[in-house]
Design an enzyme around this catalytic site. Structure first.
Site, PDB file in Angstrom:
ATOM      1  N   HIS A  35       0.873  -1.176   0.000  1.00  0.00           N
ATOM      2  CA  HIS A  35       0.000   0.000   0.000  1.00  0.00           C
ATOM      3  C   HIS A  35       0.904   1.217   0.000  1.00  0.00           C
ATOM      4  O   HIS A  35       1.911   1.248   0.713  1.00  0.00           O
ATOM      5  CB  HIS A  35      -0.879  -0.068   1.254  1.00  0.00           C
ATOM      6  CG  HIS A  35      -1.881   1.028   1.405  1.00  0.00           C
ATOM      7  ND1 HIS A  35      -1.523   2.339   1.575  1.00  0.00           N
ATOM      8  CD2 HIS A  35      -3.235   1.004   1.421  1.00  0.00           C
ATOM      9  CE1 HIS A  35      -2.624   3.078   1.690  1.00  0.00           C
ATOM     10  NE2 HIS A  35      -3.671   2.291   1.604  1.00  0.00           N
ATOM     11  N   ARG A  65      -6.385  10.572   0.067  1.00  0.00           N
ATOM     12  CA  ARG A  65      -6.350  10.930  -1.361  1.00  0.00           C
ATOM     13  C   ARG A  65      -7.760  10.983  -1.939  1.00  0.00           C
ATOM     14  O   ARG A  65      -8.078  11.848  -2.742  1.00  0.00           O
ATOM     15  CB  ARG A  65      -5.467   9.941  -2.119  1.00  0.00           C
ATOM     16  CG  ARG A  65      -3.978  10.211  -1.906  1.00  0.00           C
ATOM     17  CD  ARG A  65      -3.111   9.096  -2.467  1.00  0.00           C
ATOM     18  NE  ARG A  65      -3.165   7.905  -1.623  1.00  0.00           N
ATOM     19  CZ  ARG A  65      -3.308   6.662  -2.070  1.00  0.00           C
ATOM     20  NH1 ARG A  65      -3.400   6.430  -3.354  1.00  0.00           N
ATOM     21  NH2 ARG A  65      -3.342   5.658  -1.227  1.00  0.00           N
TER      22      ARG A  65
END
Lengths: 262, 653
Positions: free
Chosen positions: B255, B275
């Site tokens: 990740h 994000r």
């Protein structure tokens, strides 16, 4: 910079044990759990610690550090002076299994006594409509990671095992408040909060709120509003008179307490 | 030293034994209990502490609450693209179709997701998802899901207390209990599971014709990982040892955003929601570099300028997505490349900036855990300054090969669901597709076990007593060994080897070095010793976990060596391209004696109606010439459906 910290860690089981002194290296930015892990890996392979996520999200590594109930994974070593001796002991309210691990089954037993979420059965899948402002109150309580630090610190049961039967503790009184404030729940838990789970034992000293690692305002937002609801239901003279006249001792929506012997 | 005779094994009969008490395990157990089967849930930790609590961003389900164009077909396409077309298409289909109902079901069990203005479940944007699709509760969705499932189990126990006089008559959670071996009946069918109870060290045999593995992943094979201590590949290893196959083990998800500082929290997850909610990645020069890393296969769907990307948040129908929301494998490689090029942050990460993108109170409302985490552990106020982040191991796409509909493995009576199963996510999992995977396939595995039991008839499997005895001997060995290796030291060495040599970027030479290292470490791992007794002894547990960790390291390394291309969570510096020929190949690990063997299988074919959901020009990027030639010309109806859903995609370009 790295330094050597002096620790006194409670070791033992079956009620027998004492504080064992250790010296362990500490590096910049570390938390107490890092230091306990280093101790475990290098000097005491069999040191019993309960932990899981090491991210403050699972509530497993509850212990008492210099007498204060805390999560070891969220307690930074930099909050202590380098020459300070750290005393690390298991949660005092619960029986010790071994070293820093306690038997917290009391909490699971209480959880099972609280009548569960009771929605209107006619609402179909995907048909619930709730406003953010209405779910937000219960959402605060659902941040609870069940670390049981509030249960451990609450003076009603800390050193008072005789209160463990009538009193559910802050975590589970908050669970009742959560369900009471859940916009889709239909049951009325006001009577049982007082009669079966000991809401009245709480005298709002706010110790639970103070130790909550999720910063939930347990007392202000869950327990006091719950007390107000109970007062409105049980001690308002008009409501009291109404309940006498209608001969309904409990509101129709009051669920039975699971496992209660009557 | 433990001194337990072989007869001192607690024996507990059940219909279904679920190993693992996270999202998939609890969902499977609920389904088995709803069908009236006696169900045991084995939890390596306390009830309610499983790794699912760490899932932050949300649970992907095409409910269409934020954008009515969303539906299962769009979700299916996104999932296949995210997995670079290596996914088992039937699993991706079932997942996309059933996820909404599984989320709504949680709501009926008391879950409180964030809401839209009209009172429905709110959905958030995430990497690789065309529309806002993730049901969430702030940034602690996993906790909400596990607590809801936990409370549903309790609600069922309350019902059983009334109807059976015992809350644990039909479903019981065995907390802090670890399974070390599956036991068969001598004919290869599952007959039980052998393990120990942590608190006492007592050995226990759960006698049952069905076992559902729901043990999660293998993160503790790597040094920098967001996974908890439980993630030692237990279910993967148990399946392998019982004769099942693991597929896709080369695909490990790194990740892209985890904390990198302080060292002690390196690997702590920073949710993709940062994000999704507008956060951007910048290098030390202040450049928003993700625009430089959009690969060809995704070029058409992602913005080329900051202006267009920023417009997308308010007007997604007329602008393309910001490249920060590419699938995780792409973003992780980009972050890695920026650091290697010397444009990293002071502590070896990159900058993730939400402070300049949202007002402080919005950040606190949407990302409370992230605020809390940075404030308390790093003295960073994310409403005022950027975060330093870097990639860490997060998930394994590989797992037990199962039947898509029932979750059954090649071993009769053995089922798997969630991270421990393989195929659903192909070579890379999209964020948000894990929580939904747990619910969809947890339920299906529960149903699969129920159907198996109903078919079984009177010939119940009887545990092979020799195997029970051998399991007990194996479990006692580290306690009886004197002068052996420190298990913590061996574990550390394996993690170091895997992180440095079979990590995010791989080469043949490094993988071979890792395999040679693992051979040496294997000898040390076989000789680990545990001081002390058997009651709550973490040293002993670590020693027992080493067998599984070693097996996982070997599977990942062997599969990574074999696959000579780069795809999803497997990046080979010496084979940088994605190869259509390799897309047709699935690598399967099995155990031959003590050795991990790799065999090649065909990637499952996509049904024509599913293929028709994609534009042929997109399929060209993934399929071989031969495959493309064999695609039948779509029937008129299918074409209409495909273009209708494709239009939704096209319009955002």
């Amino acid at each position: 910079m790295a330094y050597q910290a002096a620790l006194r860690v409670w070791r033992g089981d079956h009620g027998q044990g004492d504080l064992t002194p250790y010296t362990v290296e500490v590096n910049e930015g570390e938390v107490v759990l890092d230091v306990l892990h280093r101790l475990q890996a290098s000097q005491a392979n069999d040191l019993a610690i309960r932990w899981n996520c090491k991210a403050g999200k699972c509530g497993s590594c509850s212990m008492e550090i210099n007498g204060r109930p805390r999560l070891a994974c969220m307690t930074r070593m930099s909050t202590f002076a380098e020459d300070e001796v750290l005393t690390i002991t298991p949660l005092r309210t619960f029986p010790v299994i071994r070293d820093l691990v306690t038997d917290v089954s009391f909490n699971y037993a209480k959880a099972r006594q609280i009548p569960s979420f009771t929605p209107d059965p006619s609402v179909g899948l995907g048909e619930f409509r709730m406003q953010q402002v209405d779910v937000q109150r219960s959402q605060e309580f659902r941040k609870c990671i069940e670390c049981y630090l509030c249960q451990n610190v609450c003076h009603v049961i800390r050193d008072h095992p005789e209160n463990e039967r009538p009193f559910a503790g802050p975590r589970f009184l908050m669970r009742i408040a959560e369900l009471e404030m859940h916009p889709a729940d239909t049951a009325d838990r006001r009577d049982i909060a007082q009669d079966d789970f000991g809401l009245g034992y709480c005298n709002i000293t706010k110790c639970c709120t103070e130790v909550c690692p999720e910063h939930i305002k347990i007392t202000d937002n869950a327990l006091i509003p719950m007390k107000e609801r109970v007062a409105g239901r049980k001690y308002d003279p008009v409501v009291w008179l109404g309940s006498k006249i209608s001969r309904r001792p409990r509101s129709a929506g009051t669920p039975k307490v699971p496992g209660k012997q009557t | 030293m433990a001194d337990i005779g072989h007869s001192d094994v607690l024996r507990l009969p059940y219909d279904v034994v679920v190993i693992g008490a996270g999202g998939s395990g609890l969902r499977a157990a609920i389904e088995a209990r709803l069908a009236g089967k006696r169900t045991a849930v084995i939890s390596k930790s306390l009830f309610g502490k499983a790794h699912t609590v760490m899932a932050e961003g949300g649970c992907a389900a095409a409910m269409g609450n934020m954008n009515p164009n969303d539906n299962w077909m769009v979700h299916f396409r996104d999932t296949m693209r995210g997995g670079k077309f290596l996914n088992n298409p039937r699993m991706a289909e079932l997942h996309a179709k059933e996820a909404p109902e599984r989320v709504w079901e949680l709501e009926a069990w008391g879950a409180l997701f964030d809401r839209t203005k009209d009172g429905k479940i709110s959905q958030r944007n995430f990497g690789g998802h065309e529309y806002p699709r993730l049901a969430h509760l702030g940034d602690r969705t996993g906790l909400e899901i596990i607590r809801t499932l936990q409370q549903k189990v309790v609600a069922l126990q309350q019902e059983d207390a009334v109807s059976h006089g015992d809350p644990e008559a039909l479903i019981k959670v065995y907390a802090e209990t670890t399974i070390t071996r599956l036991i068969s009946d001598g004919e290869g069918r599952i007959a039980g599971a052998f393990g120990y109870i942590r608190e006492t060290g007592e050995f226990v045999l759960f006698q049952a014709p069905t076992v559902i593995l729901a043990t999660g992943g293998i993160g503790k094979t790597f040094k920098v990982s967001s996974n908890s201590w439980e993630y030692t590949g237990d279910g993967h290893a148990l399946a392998l040892l019982a004769g099942a196959k693991l597929i896709n083990m080369e695909f490990v998800q790194f990740h892209p955003t985890h904390m990198v500082w302080p060292i002690s929290v390196r690997g702590l997850l920073v949710t993709e929601s940062v994000r999704g909610d507008g956060g951007v990645l910048r290098n030390s020069e202040g450049r928003r570099y993700m625009f430089d890393y959009v690969p060809d296969v995704f070029r058409a769907q992602y913005a080329e300028t900051e202006e267009e990307a920023d417009r997308w948040y308010a007007d997604p129908d007329h602008n393309r997505r910001p490249p920060e929301l590419l699938p995780r494998d792409e973003v992780a490689r980009a972050n890695n490349a920026e650091v290697k090029a010397g444009r990293g942050s002071p502590h070896g990460g990159v900058f993730l900036d939400i402070a300049s993108r949202l007002p402080a109170e919005e950040i606190l409302r949407r990302l409370p855990s992230m605020y809390h985490q940075f404030k308390e552990l790093a003295d960073v106020d994310i409403t005022k300054e950027p975060m330093e982040v870097g990639p860490a191991q997060h998930y394994v796409m590989g797992g037990v090969e199962v039947d898509p509909d029932t979750g059954e493995s090649a071993v009769p009576g053995l089922f798997a669901a969630g991270e421990v199963s393989g195929g659903m996510h192909g070579s890379n999992r999209l964020g948000g597709n894990s929580l939904s995977d747990l619910l969809v396939f947890g339920r299906r595995a529960g149903l699969g076990a129920v159907e198996y039991l109903n078919r079984l008839g009177p010939k119940q499997p009887v545990p092979d007593e020799g195997a029970v005895e051998a399991a007990q001997t194996e479990a006692q060995a580290p306690l009886q060994r004197t002068g052996g290796e420190n298990p913590y030291a061996v574990h550390d060495a394996v993690q170091e080897t895997m992180s440095s040599l079979v990590g995010i970027i791989r080469t043949e030479a490094e993988i071979r070095r890792a395999m040679a290292e693992l051979d040496k470490l294997g000898e040390r791992a076989a000789n680990v010793a545990a001081a002390g007794g058997s009651a709550y002894n973490p040293g002993w547990h670590m020693a027992l976990d080493m067998r599984n960790i070693m097996l996982m390291a070997r599977c990942v390394a062997a599969a990574a060596l074999e696959r000579q291309e780069s795809r999803g969570g497997h990046t080979r510096d010496d084979h940088p391209g994605m190869s259509p020929a390799w897309r047709r190949v699935i690598l399967a690990c099995s155990l031959e004696g003590d050795t991990v063997a790799i065999t090649r299988q065909d990637t499952p074919q996509m049904r024509a109606d599913l293929l028709a959901l994609f534009d042929k020009s997109e399929l060209k990027k993934y399929l071989t010439e031969e495959e493309l030639a064999s695609i039948p010309a779509p029937a008129p109806a299918a074409t209409a459906a495909a273009s209708a859903t494709a239009t939704a995609t096209e319009e955002t370009h």
